[in-house]
Design a protein around this motif. Sequence first.
Motif, PDB file in Angstrom:
ATOM      1  N   PHE A  19       1.096  -1.271  -0.101  1.00  0.00           N
ATOM      2  CA  PHE A  19       0.147   0.231   0.152  1.00  0.00           C
ATOM      3  C   PHE A  19       0.979   0.988   0.394  1.00  0.00           C
ATOM      4  CE2 PHE A  19      -1.973  -3.107   3.077  1.00  0.00           C
ATOM      5  CZ  PHE A  19      -2.403  -3.642   2.181  1.00  0.00           C
ATOM      6  N   ASP A  20       2.283   1.218  -0.572  1.00  0.00           N
ATOM      7  CA  ASP A  20       3.244   2.649  -0.564  1.00  0.00           C
ATOM      8  C   ASP A  20       3.138   2.600   1.046  1.00  0.00           C
ATOM      9  OD1 ASP A  20       3.415   2.734  -3.162  1.00  0.00           O
ATOM     10  OD2 ASP A  20       0.582   3.897  -2.916  1.00  0.00           O
ATOM     11  N   CYS A  21       3.764   1.651   1.532  1.00  0.00           N
ATOM     12  CA  CYS A  21       3.915   2.221   2.568  1.00  0.00           C
ATOM     13  C   CYS A  21       5.261   0.707   3.137  1.00  0.00           C
ATOM     14  CB  CYS A  21       2.514   1.553   3.321  1.00  0.00           C
ATOM     15  SG  CYS A  21       3.050   1.894   5.559  1.00  0.00           S
ATOM     16  N   LYS A  22       5.790   1.871   4.138  1.00  0.00           N
ATOM     17  CA  LYS A  22       6.768   0.301   4.681  1.00  0.00           C
ATOM     18  C   LYS A  22       6.872   0.821   6.380  1.00  0.00           C
ATOM     19  CE  LYS A  22       9.487  -0.782   0.173  1.00  0.00           C
ATOM     20  NZ  LYS A  22      10.983  -0.537  -0.090  1.00  0.00           N
ATOM     21  N   ALA A  23       7.103  -0.513   6.806  1.00  0.00           N
ATOM     22  CA  ALA A  23       7.297  -0.162   8.413  1.00  0.00           C
ATOM     23  C   ALA A  23       7.500  -1.659   9.834  1.00  0.00           C
ATOM     24  CB  ALA A  23       5.711   0.868   8.835  1.00  0.00           C
ATOM     25  N   GLY A  48      12.323   5.593  11.052  1.00  0.00           N
ATOM     26  CA  GLY A  48      12.241   5.489   9.147  1.00  0.00           C
ATOM     27  C   GLY A  48      10.893   5.232   8.307  1.00  0.00           C
ATOM     28  N   ALA A  49      10.161   4.759   9.608  1.00  0.00           N
ATOM     29  CA  ALA A  49       8.369   4.169   8.547  1.00  0.00           C
ATOM     30  C   ALA A  49       7.920   5.027   7.212  1.00  0.00           C
ATOM     31  CB  ALA A  49       7.344   4.000   9.445  1.00  0.00           C
ATOM     32  N   GLN A  50       7.401   4.397   6.184  1.00  0.00           N
ATOM     33  CA  GLN A  50       7.389   5.124   5.091  1.00  0.00           C
ATOM     34  C   GLN A  50       5.867   4.974   5.064  1.00  0.00           C
ATOM     35  OE1 GLN A  50       9.102   4.458   1.245  1.00  0.00           O
ATOM     36  NE2 GLN A  50       7.606   4.151   0.323  1.00  0.00           N
ATOM     37  N   LEU A  51       5.073   6.541   5.395  1.00  0.00           N
ATOM     38  CA  LEU A  51       3.565   6.997   5.088  1.00  0.00           C
ATOM     39  C   LEU A  51       3.170   6.810   3.745  1.00  0.00           C
ATOM     40  CD1 LEU A  51       2.955   8.919   8.012  1.00  0.00           C
ATOM     41  CD2 LEU A  51       3.921   6.492   8.086  1.00  0.00           C
ATOM     42  N   ARG A  52       2.396   6.057   3.558  1.00  0.00           N
ATOM     43  CA  ARG A  52       1.254   6.223   2.638  1.00  0.00           C
ATOM     44  C   ARG A  52       0.769   7.641   2.313  1.00  0.00           C
ATOM     45  NH1 ARG A  52      -3.793   2.613   0.744  1.00  0.00           N
ATOM     46  NH2 ARG A  52      -4.425   3.545  -1.210  1.00  0.00           N
ATOM     47  N   LYS A  53       1.083   7.730   1.299  1.00  0.00           N
ATOM     48  CA  LYS A  53       1.063   9.496   1.283  1.00  0.00           C
ATOM     49  C   LYS A  53      -0.585   9.826  -0.074  1.00  0.00           C
ATOM     50  CE  LYS A  53       5.815  10.364  -0.387  1.00  0.00           C
ATOM     51  NZ  LYS A  53       6.174  11.074  -1.744  1.00  0.00           N
ATOM     52  N   GLU A  54      -1.222   8.458  -1.091  1.00  0.00           N
ATOM     53  CA  GLU A  54      -2.345   8.876  -1.179  1.00  0.00           C
ATOM     54  C   GLU A  54      -3.386   8.144  -0.804  1.00  0.00           C
ATOM     55  OE1 GLU A  54      -2.909  11.105  -3.397  1.00  0.00           O
ATOM     56  OE2 GLU A  54      -0.547  11.331  -3.574  1.00  0.00           O
ATOM     57  N   TYR A  55      -4.871   8.820  -0.880  1.00  0.00           N
ATOM     58  CA  TYR A  55      -5.706   8.402  -0.571  1.00  0.00           C
ATOM     59  C   TYR A  55      -7.210   8.161  -1.490  1.00  0.00           C
ATOM     60  CZ  TYR A  55      -7.151  12.915   0.947  1.00  0.00           C
ATOM     61  OH  TYR A  55      -7.078  13.736   1.401  1.00  0.00           O
ATOM     62  N   ASP A  60       8.065  14.798   5.609  1.00  0.00           N
ATOM     63  CA  ASP A  60       7.923  13.962   4.069  1.00  0.00           C
ATOM     64  C   ASP A  60       7.415  12.767   4.053  1.00  0.00           C
ATOM     65  OD1 ASP A  60       8.893  16.908   3.366  1.00  0.00           O
ATOM     66  OD2 ASP A  60      11.102  15.761   3.397  1.00  0.00           O
ATOM     67  N   PHE A  61       6.222  11.917   5.238  1.00  0.00           N
ATOM     68  CA  PHE A  61       6.057  10.821   5.326  1.00  0.00           C
ATOM     69  C   PHE A  61       6.634   9.700   5.275  1.00  0.00           C
ATOM     70  CE2 PHE A  61       3.318  13.847   2.373  1.00  0.00           C
ATOM     71  CZ  PHE A  61       1.544  13.331   2.314  1.00  0.00           C
ATOM     72  N   VAL A  62       7.598  10.368   6.356  1.00  0.00           N
ATOM     73  CA  VAL A  62       8.290   9.683   6.505  1.00  0.00           C
ATOM     74  C   VAL A  62       8.742   9.564   8.318  1.00  0.00           C
ATOM     75  CG1 VAL A  62      11.193   8.129   7.018  1.00  0.00           C
ATOM     76  CG2 VAL A  62      10.091   8.769   5.007  1.00  0.00           C
ATOM     77  N   PHE A  93      -2.851   5.012  10.741  1.00  0.00           N
ATOM     78  CA  PHE A  93      -1.641   6.025  10.526  1.00  0.00           C
ATOM     79  C   PHE A  93      -0.842   5.852   9.801  1.00  0.00           C
ATOM     80  CE2 PHE A  93       2.162   7.093  12.100  1.00  0.00           C
ATOM     81  CZ  PHE A  93       2.627   7.746  12.632  1.00  0.00           C
ATOM     82  N   LEU A  94       0.096   4.023   9.083  1.00  0.00           N
ATOM     83  CA  LEU A  94       0.975   4.306   7.935  1.00  0.00           C
ATOM     84  C   LEU A  94      -0.188   3.513   6.857  1.00  0.00           C
ATOM     85  CD1 LEU A  94       2.523   1.236   9.591  1.00  0.00           C
ATOM     86  CD2 LEU A  94       3.197   2.934   8.618  1.00  0.00           C
ATOM     87  N   TYR A  95      -0.631   3.324   6.532  1.00  0.00           N
ATOM     88  CA  TYR A  95      -1.398   3.148   5.167  1.00  0.00           C
ATOM     89  C   TYR A  95      -3.203   3.138   5.268  1.00  0.00           C
ATOM     90  CZ  TYR A  95      -2.310  -0.835   7.161  1.00  0.00           C
ATOM     91  OH  TYR A  95      -3.166  -2.103   8.047  1.00  0.00           O
ATOM     92  N   TYR A  96      -3.622   4.474   6.154  1.00  0.00           N
ATOM     93  CA  TYR A  96      -5.508   4.925   5.939  1.00  0.00           C
ATOM     94  C   TYR A  96      -5.716   3.378   6.152  1.00  0.00           C
ATOM     95  CZ  TYR A  96      -3.170   8.819   3.925  1.00  0.00           C
ATOM     96  OH  TYR A  96      -2.358  10.549   3.667  1.00  0.00           O
ATOM     97  N   GLY A  97      -5.907   2.576   7.039  1.00  0.00           N
ATOM     98  CA  GLY A  97      -6.575   1.220   7.017  1.00  0.00           C
ATOM     99  C   GLY A  97      -6.782   1.041   5.872  1.00  0.00           C
TER     100      GLY A  97
END
Length: 266
Positions: A167-171, A186-193, A221-223, A239-243
């Motif tokens: 989901f464009d997310c790494k954690a 260092g978790a990469q959060l999803r940007k788009e929803y 910057d979403f990290v 929090f990470l990928y909008y559920g």
Amino acid sequence: MTIKADLSLTKEKICLQLADNQGTITIFYSGDKSLLVTEPSVYLLFKDNTLKAVGSITDEKLTARTACDTMIQLTLPWDTELEYLVQSLSQTAEEAGIKLSKKATNEKIPANYYNSVTAYQDILLTILEKFGFHLKAKEEPKKPRPAKAQHRWRKEVASIEFYVDDFDCKATIIWQKRNEMLIKKGAQLRKEYELNKDGSVGLDVRMTTQLRTEQEDKIKDFVTTEDIVLKSVNETGLFLYYGGRNGWLVFKDTEGKTIDEWTVVK
């Protein structure tokens, strides 16, 4: 719906005189058609409480030959057309999967009569169903929802790292205490929803926005720039990928074993 009626009962029949000149329902517990009153009316013929025929009596002869054990005769208010009610009852029976040996034609009920006929039919069916006569399909009992899975934290789980890489997310996540889910720095959060079909912002997105606002000093910057602790798997997924995906099945260890498999109570 409250329906008022006067009831009279004999060995052969039950008669319900509806209030406000709304007609009469007579249930004959006999297959002898000669018992039917020869006045303009609608009749229903039943066998083992299953509808077999619907028709109208407009002269002295009842031409239906269906074998039956119960007959119901309906005399109607002056402003209700016999044939339109027959048509409506036949259609309702067919929609319920009942095959009739005698029924009305397939002509449509005129629009200016449709509402009054169907409203009157609803009154009749409500009464008949109380006596065990059903024209509508019985609703299937709703299956109980499966019990929500229960999960239990234990000390061994606190030493396991779980990962998200989708989901464009790494954690990397650790369930360190019963009410503490740690998201490593260092978790990469999803940007788009995704928006709802009507273009509105959904509840999950609004909740994610709130969670990220509370932690905004730890995000750039979403990290994530520091470890972040949330209260539950669901909060962490938001929090990470909008559920929208079940975190219990998304979070996996290095062997692909989910956090659900590690902690579900069997």
